[in-house]
Design a protein around this motif. Structure first.
Motif, PDB file in Angstrom:
ATOM      1  N   ALA A 138       0.967  -1.097  -0.120  1.00  0.00           N
ATOM      2  CA  ALA A 138      -0.120   0.138   0.370  1.00  0.00           C
ATOM      3  C   ALA A 138       1.300   1.154  -0.003  1.00  0.00           C
ATOM      4  CB  ALA A 138      -0.692  -0.442   0.908  1.00  0.00           C
ATOM      5  N   PHE A 139       0.286   1.949  -0.718  1.00  0.00           N
ATOM      6  CA  PHE A 139       1.555   3.595  -0.467  1.00  0.00           C
ATOM      7  C   PHE A 139       0.948   4.215   0.517  1.00  0.00           C
ATOM      8  CE2 PHE A 139       0.513   8.207   0.080  1.00  0.00           C
ATOM      9  CZ  PHE A 139       1.362   8.778  -0.533  1.00  0.00           C
ATOM     10  N   GLN A 140       3.118   4.265   0.576  1.00  0.00           N
ATOM     11  CA  GLN A 140       3.051   4.208   1.976  1.00  0.00           C
ATOM     12  C   GLN A 140       4.335   5.846   2.501  1.00  0.00           C
ATOM     13  OE1 GLN A 140       5.110   0.876   3.731  1.00  0.00           O
ATOM     14  NE2 GLN A 140       3.738   0.473   2.996  1.00  0.00           N
ATOM     15  N   GLY A 141       3.677   6.952   2.101  1.00  0.00           N
ATOM     16  CA  GLY A 141       3.806   8.289   2.062  1.00  0.00           C
ATOM     17  C   GLY A 141       4.521   8.461   1.236  1.00  0.00           C
ATOM     18  N   LEU A 142       5.073   9.898   1.250  1.00  0.00           N
ATOM     19  CA  LEU A 142       6.139  10.378  -0.211  1.00  0.00           C
ATOM     20  C   LEU A 142       7.171  10.851   1.336  1.00  0.00           C
ATOM     21  CD1 LEU A 142       4.041  13.467  -1.426  1.00  0.00           C
ATOM     22  CD2 LEU A 142       4.574  10.534  -2.560  1.00  0.00           C
ATOM     23  N   GLY A 143       7.300  10.570   2.394  1.00  0.00           N
ATOM     24  CA  GLY A 143       8.329  10.704   3.366  1.00  0.00           C
ATOM     25  C   GLY A 143       9.031  12.441   3.149  1.00  0.00           C
ATOM     26  N   GLU A 144      10.289  12.526   2.587  1.00  0.00           N
ATOM     27  CA  GLU A 144      10.469  13.776   3.495  1.00  0.00           C
ATOM     28  C   GLU A 144       9.801  14.593   1.972  1.00  0.00           C
ATOM     29  OE1 GLU A 144      14.858  14.207   3.230  1.00  0.00           O
ATOM     30  OE2 GLU A 144      14.361  16.494   4.235  1.00  0.00           O
ATOM     31  N   THR A 145       9.994  14.502   0.605  1.00  0.00           N
ATOM     32  CA  THR A 145       8.969  15.280  -0.366  1.00  0.00           C
ATOM     33  C   THR A 145       7.610  16.355   1.101  1.00  0.00           C
ATOM     34  OG1 THR A 145      10.482  13.708  -2.026  1.00  0.00           O
ATOM     35  CG2 THR A 145       7.585  15.687  -2.383  1.00  0.00           C
ATOM     36  N   GLY A 146       6.984  14.881   1.216  1.00  0.00           N
ATOM     37  CA  GLY A 146       6.277  15.172   2.198  1.00  0.00           C
ATOM     38  C   GLY A 146       6.058  16.345   2.693  1.00  0.00           C
ATOM     39  N   LEU A 147       7.118  16.456   3.788  1.00  0.00           N
ATOM     40  CA  LEU A 147       7.052  17.409   4.836  1.00  0.00           C
ATOM     41  C   LEU A 147       7.615  18.670   4.040  1.00  0.00           C
ATOM     42  CD1 LEU A 147       9.765  14.758   6.997  1.00  0.00           C
ATOM     43  CD2 LEU A 147       7.323  16.059   7.578  1.00  0.00           C
ATOM     44  N   LYS A 148       8.086  18.426   3.085  1.00  0.00           N
ATOM     45  CA  LYS A 148       8.592  19.974   2.602  1.00  0.00           C
ATOM     46  C   LYS A 148       7.565  20.047   1.962  1.00  0.00           C
ATOM     47  CE  LYS A 148      13.080  18.807   1.562  1.00  0.00           C
ATOM     48  NZ  LYS A 148      13.970  18.566   0.081  1.00  0.00           N
ATOM     49  N   VAL A 153       3.417  24.551   2.664  1.00  0.00           N
ATOM     50  CA  VAL A 153       1.402  24.956   3.300  1.00  0.00           C
ATOM     51  C   VAL A 153       1.526  25.735   4.602  1.00  0.00           C
ATOM     52  CG1 VAL A 153      -0.778  24.290   3.679  1.00  0.00           C
ATOM     53  CG2 VAL A 153       0.801  23.295   1.722  1.00  0.00           C
ATOM     54  N   ARG A 154       2.453  25.801   5.286  1.00  0.00           N
ATOM     55  CA  ARG A 154       2.388  26.217   6.730  1.00  0.00           C
ATOM     56  C   ARG A 154       2.689  27.581   5.980  1.00  0.00           C
ATOM     57  NH1 ARG A 154       6.369  23.842  10.793  1.00  0.00           N
ATOM     58  NH2 ARG A 154       8.307  24.364   8.522  1.00  0.00           N
ATOM     59  N   ASP A 155       3.134  27.405   5.501  1.00  0.00           N
ATOM     60  CA  ASP A 155       3.924  28.780   4.869  1.00  0.00           C
ATOM     61  C   ASP A 155       2.650  30.000   4.205  1.00  0.00           C
ATOM     62  OD1 ASP A 155       6.819  28.387   5.804  1.00  0.00           O
ATOM     63  OD2 ASP A 155       7.326  28.291   4.109  1.00  0.00           O
ATOM     64  N   GLU A 156       2.640  29.200   3.377  1.00  0.00           N
ATOM     65  CA  GLU A 156       1.200  29.639   2.750  1.00  0.00           C
ATOM     66  C   GLU A 156      -0.007  29.825   3.184  1.00  0.00           C
ATOM     67  OE1 GLU A 156      -0.130  29.183  -1.824  1.00  0.00           O
ATOM     68  OE2 GLU A 156       1.136  27.556  -0.973  1.00  0.00           O
ATOM     69  N   THR A 157      -0.530  29.119   4.666  1.00  0.00           N
ATOM     70  CA  THR A 157      -1.696  29.260   5.401  1.00  0.00           C
ATOM     71  C   THR A 157      -1.680  29.636   7.094  1.00  0.00           C
ATOM     72  OG1 THR A 157      -1.880  27.080   6.117  1.00  0.00           O
ATOM     73  CG2 THR A 157      -2.463  27.499   3.861  1.00  0.00           C
ATOM     74  N   GLY A 158      -0.260  29.938   7.290  1.00  0.00           N
ATOM     75  CA  GLY A 158       0.163  30.398   8.681  1.00  0.00           C
ATOM     76  C   GLY A 158      -0.329  29.154   9.551  1.00  0.00           C
ATOM     77  N   GLU A 172      14.208  12.702  13.970  1.00  0.00           N
ATOM     78  CA  GLU A 172      15.211  13.991  13.850  1.00  0.00           C
ATOM     79  C   GLU A 172      14.543  14.549  12.872  1.00  0.00           C
ATOM     80  OE1 GLU A 172      19.565  13.515  14.500  1.00  0.00           O
ATOM     81  OE2 GLU A 172      19.791  15.430  13.829  1.00  0.00           O
ATOM     82  N   LEU A 173      14.667  13.864  11.673  1.00  0.00           N
ATOM     83  CA  LEU A 173      14.707  14.757   9.973  1.00  0.00           C
ATOM     84  C   LEU A 173      12.919  15.745  10.107  1.00  0.00           C
ATOM     85  CD1 LEU A 173      14.435  15.180   7.304  1.00  0.00           C
ATOM     86  CD2 LEU A 173      13.762  13.293   6.468  1.00  0.00           C
ATOM     87  N   VAL A 174      12.416  14.081  11.031  1.00  0.00           N
ATOM     88  CA  VAL A 174      10.712  15.146  11.090  1.00  0.00           C
ATOM     89  C   VAL A 174      10.263  16.347  12.108  1.00  0.00           C
ATOM     90  CG1 VAL A 174       7.959  14.174  11.476  1.00  0.00           C
ATOM     91  CG2 VAL A 174       9.792  12.127  10.413  1.00  0.00           C
ATOM     92  N   ALA A 175      11.239  15.885  13.101  1.00  0.00           N
ATOM     93  CA  ALA A 175      11.443  17.172  13.556  1.00  0.00           C
ATOM     94  C   ALA A 175      11.708  18.383  12.923  1.00  0.00           C
ATOM     95  CB  ALA A 175      11.935  16.943  14.919  1.00  0.00           C
ATOM     96  N   SER A 176      12.747  18.514  12.052  1.00  0.00           N
ATOM     97  CA  SER A 176      13.323  19.525  11.558  1.00  0.00           C
ATOM     98  C   SER A 176      12.144  20.251  10.990  1.00  0.00           C
ATOM     99  CB  SER A 176      14.394  19.211  11.508  1.00  0.00           C
ATOM    100  OG  SER A 176      14.173  18.788   9.685  1.00  0.00           O
ATOM    101  N   TYR A 177      11.201  19.143  10.118  1.00  0.00           N
ATOM    102  CA  TYR A 177       9.866  20.044   9.654  1.00  0.00           C
ATOM    103  C   TYR A 177       8.382  20.299  10.550  1.00  0.00           C
ATOM    104  CZ  TYR A 177      12.291  19.178   5.613  1.00  0.00           C
ATOM    105  OH  TYR A 177      13.364  18.843   3.546  1.00  0.00           O
ATOM    106  N   ALA A 178       8.254  19.318  11.278  1.00  0.00           N
ATOM    107  CA  ALA A 178       7.033  19.706  12.277  1.00  0.00           C
ATOM    108  C   ALA A 178       6.960  20.792  13.271  1.00  0.00           C
ATOM    109  CB  ALA A 178       7.155  17.688  12.635  1.00  0.00           C
TER     110      ALA A 178
END
Lengths: 348, 348, 348, 348
Positions: A138-148, A153-158, A172-178
């Motif tokens: 099954a679809f496992q998600g986009l990974g870091e592409t998804g985080l970007k 979208v956070r920048d655009e919508t606040g 560590e990677l996820v926390a750098s975006y989330a």
């Protein structure tokens, strides 16, 4: 046994207490919160009492806690906690709406879902870039592409973003975006992941395991807390029962029970518990009425094409009713809807 | 397949249809309701279709129903039912509060609890004279003495009474006192009892079995309906799960699900599901908010001395909050609280 | 507290003890077994102790039992019980095979199934004349006609019969035909039925409720015992779990656990627990190996036409393997297969 | 859809198939086993069929598999697999005993437990160096120190070792010591861990999640298989039910069911399922009788001092009976006990 340090207690003071505890064969787990530091002691309580810990410099209080979870217990904590996610509060007198797509698929779909979320009154955006799936096919998600995509979208919508992490190695990677890390139902007892999340410096949304008792859930939260992170929000998302007409059974009683046992905020996921679009709004009403600190809801601009859990996502047609209920019901239980952040955050 | 007869269809007309069905090897179950008669057919659908039933005198409609429960299914029934208990409505736009003691113990305790119920806004009085208990050594109820107490209290307070029956052999006796028969969770699949209740001429409150699926619950209701009684109210009272901090787990989703599948009213018992006093009001709020047709609540003037389930009974101190919530919440979901009957019924 | 009377204690002696217990506010439940009488006391233990019951005439022993079930508890009962069904033993060093059709359909089918049962080594014949069915539209059994068929087949084959009763009102009738009354999983907490079975003078096979704990099962047995009947055999038949590939989940551990907690024999139903033919023999092997006192198995001459549970019935092709395992496995756990009764009983 | 390559198919041949599959929008998962390579295809089956895969060089067979798990399915795999752990077989006609301490505590305790295991007939040694514990304050295992102890004990006793890994980041380290990696019940859906174990080049013992269905268990095995490792042994260790007298409920039917659905060997853990010493031997008998490919049992020289799960560990007093049953029961179900390896392995 838990030692609560006075505000401003120095690292040396704390280290000396850790050494003292070790000298009688115990272990000390230091939790540095924003305002004060807590030290959880594990070992022989009688030997700890012989140390006269109250009298040590820098010690504000020494508490005995009878529950197996110590730091997240409500025992000795009069007030329930407020957790702030990039400034957005969950807990206290707030009722916080979190909304967004189950999975991040494309920039357009994510932005559109985020705008739907804002329209409904959401102050936080949910969306998964790493998806734990029962099937490896099954679809496992986009990974870091998804985080970007989420960050854009956070920048655009606040809207600050809440997103799942499924492996300790990714924290560590996820926390750098989330803005907030989500730990999913299948990982509630992935202890390495809990500990890594406890050290990542971001608030954590901890979903209840689908067959976990409330005590096991609080023990999982304790794993995070023990690593120094008390910014934890509990999320009831349905448990497994014999009933087949719903994907899971929303344990609505878990909200008041967990709020009595723990000082942490407790929110509800009506989308994953019911698994059906037409149950989301009734269950959202029930969650707010029972006193939940928030709800987290799937929305999708085109659920019929969603790569994940389309049948439970609200559509544009449902947003007005969702907006109405999150505005009208909270006051009846003494709460106010957390306001939607301004669309253009400072500096953007 | 279900035949709906025109209003006023004669017994002869109905009998001839039963004979016709039998002539092709089928069975016909006749349900005579207040306004119209329904005939449920069991057997070979193709042979039934060859009979051209639509064209028979007295037949208003012929329906094919795909669910295993026929008479209680919402398929082909546009409107949800209103059940009237000695004139008090349950269902439709109403939100009905039923309250009273778990068990009838003395005339004084029962009267006092009934007055508490009225004060909170109840329009029906609950109270058990026959108590099914896990242990043969526990208090089993007062039997007919208890029924007489209930009848006296009804005379004094004007509240019609809902009371449990646990054996098919007792149905006639209990029905001679009660306004509504309650069938408890342990008896949901006591088919002899269901059938006897279906023939007793009184509305039935059918509690969900503590491990039953919603489909099994509707099949149990079908047993009652098949004996000619469609005045059935379903009651969600919590299911068994692994969670130990509540006696049972209130399956709040069961309310909208059962309302979608069946035309029968669905109420919630927040007292038995949580098993703890401080959960009753939060769960009552959740039940009303999710859209339940009513709630049934334990109240007791002195719960610490109660012979049955004292820890979950509301006390006098809780009544104002209960009254407040049953008055303020229903309008938010398009309902009105069923009014309390006048205290002195005609002729008393 | 339980009083064990000496063999031959008179009714007057027993009555005087009942009165004495009542004089201090207690209740006495008298159980008259074949060899001795037992009196169960309910009430204030301290007041009972003040009566010096040991010293009363006719009293052999006074026991305090800490479990909530008293008469069926193994506490204070060194030996496990042997229950005799028309002379056929269940319990002790025996391993008893009970076999037959799920439902009695015709005289021919029942006789053929009984001959299959004999061939496999069965010493008792099972077969249902009253079938509790989830749907009111499913085959409900032949009723008394079925009982007569069973009695005729018993005459022809020499196999005593075990058959289900589903309503307290039917107990006397069913007991007039049956050698052992079966109480099914849906009726495990039908307390009126348990009590009626306790008074019917026939051994009882008590199936575990499909979501019941072992303690609740033993409490149900206590209801029967309390009415004077200790000839009870417990039957584990699978519990409800989340697993969908079997109809129920055979709780194999329940056998040794119930045998430790109670002196009653414990048998296993591998047919209803698995719900599939190809699981019956493996589960039968597991049941005998774990130490069950017997197994009860569905056999049918033509399962594809069976009116009830055909997919789980063994066919003629399976009988040799069944016969082989019931003969070879019991000796490995210190047991002997109960022999098949002679085909032509005395006087037939 | 699964492509089975001919023995000796070259990497280039395989790569070209992967590219071909990608060219029609599909994904190909290559699994290189000892004797042959398998390629699992995910995507549009009709487009795959248009490729005429059968005709490609190096392709031995192309299979359509209807179950959601492909590589572990028994569909199209006539024979059940034998997994070899450092030469010790599990599966086929073998019945393999794995024994040892729940947790590695000291070199002495581990050696003593290993000698107990040998004495009982074990051919593999179990023992945990990383322990997933519900409480962060409970003993978490010795980590690498424990792995070194296990390796030393293997050298002394000749028993290959099975040990748990709880985090994907530890897999390489644990695999450098262990002969078989164990994945525990709480990690059955820790997909990152499953994938890492699938790439570690060691056989994997996969315990069933405590509330997982058999299908979910096989999907978890598929995650391992998909990464190229088909040396997987399934372990039934009890599921969560309402029964409180056992820690978990051994789902004995899961053994034949999983063996029908998958070609992988299935063993049983009677120690963790029952959680009580006196249930271990009866449940071991049931497991062997039902047809399990092996059992895994806790033994401890001094259970009263064990740091983990002492109450369920067999003691020296139980070994003779264990040895007896693992020698006498397997022949009754057509199996032979896997022999104990020679004590001094070559070169030691």
């Amino acid at each position: 046994m838990v030692i609560v340090m006075a505000p401003g207690a120095s690292s040396d003071t704390i280290d000396s207490i850790v050494d003292l505890v070790a000298s009688v064969g115990g272990e000390a787990y230091v939790t540095r919160g924003v305002s004060r530091t807590i030290i959880g002691l594990v070992g022989d309580v009688q030997r700890f009492e012989s140390l006269d810990l109250h009298a040590l410099p820098g010690v504000a209080d020494v508490l005995r806690i009878s529950t197996p979870y110590k730091l997240v217990s409500r025992e000795n904590t009069a007030q329930r906690s407020v957790v702030r996610v990039a400034g957005v509060p969950i807990g206290g007198d707030h009722m916080t709406l979190i909304a967004g797509p189950c999975a991040v698929e494309t920039p357009e779909q994510t932005l559109e879902a985020a705008l739907m979320a804002r329209r409904a009154g959401a102050s936080l955006l949910r969306g998964g870039a790493y998806k734990p799936r029962t099937s490896p096919y099954a679809f496992q998600g986009l990974g870091e592409t998804g985080l970007k995509i989420l960050a854009d979208v956070r920048d655009e919508t606040g809207l600050p973003i809440v997103t799942e992490v499924v492996d300790a190695a990714d924290v560590e990677l996820v926390a750098s975006y989330a803005d907030m890390l989500q730990i999913g139902t299948r990982n509630m007892q992935n202890f390495a992941l809990l500990q890594a999340a406890g050290e990542a410096g971001k608030p954590v949304l901890l979903k209840r395991g689908m067959s976990a008792t409330i005590e096991e859930w609080l023990m999982a939260a304790e794993y995070i807390a023990q690593r120094g992170n008390l910014d934890i929000v509990l999320c009831e998302r349905g448990i497994r029962t014999f009933e087949k007409s719903t994907r899971n059974t929303l344990d609505i009683s878990a909200v008041p029970v967990a709020q009595q046992l723990s000082h942490l905020p407790v929110i509800v996921d009506p989308s994953h518990s019911g698994g059906k679009r037409d149950l989301v709004l009734p269950l959202s009403r029930a969650a707010i009425a029972v006193g939940a600190d928030g709800i987290i809801v799937d929305v999708h601009p085109a659920p019929e094409t969603a790569l994940c859990d389309g049948p439970q996502a609200l559509t544009a047609a449902d947003l007005d009713e969702l907006a109405h209920l999150v505005n009208t019901l909270p006051p009846l239980v003494g709460r106010t809807l957390t306001p939607v952040p301004s669309a253009a955050p400072a500096g953007v």
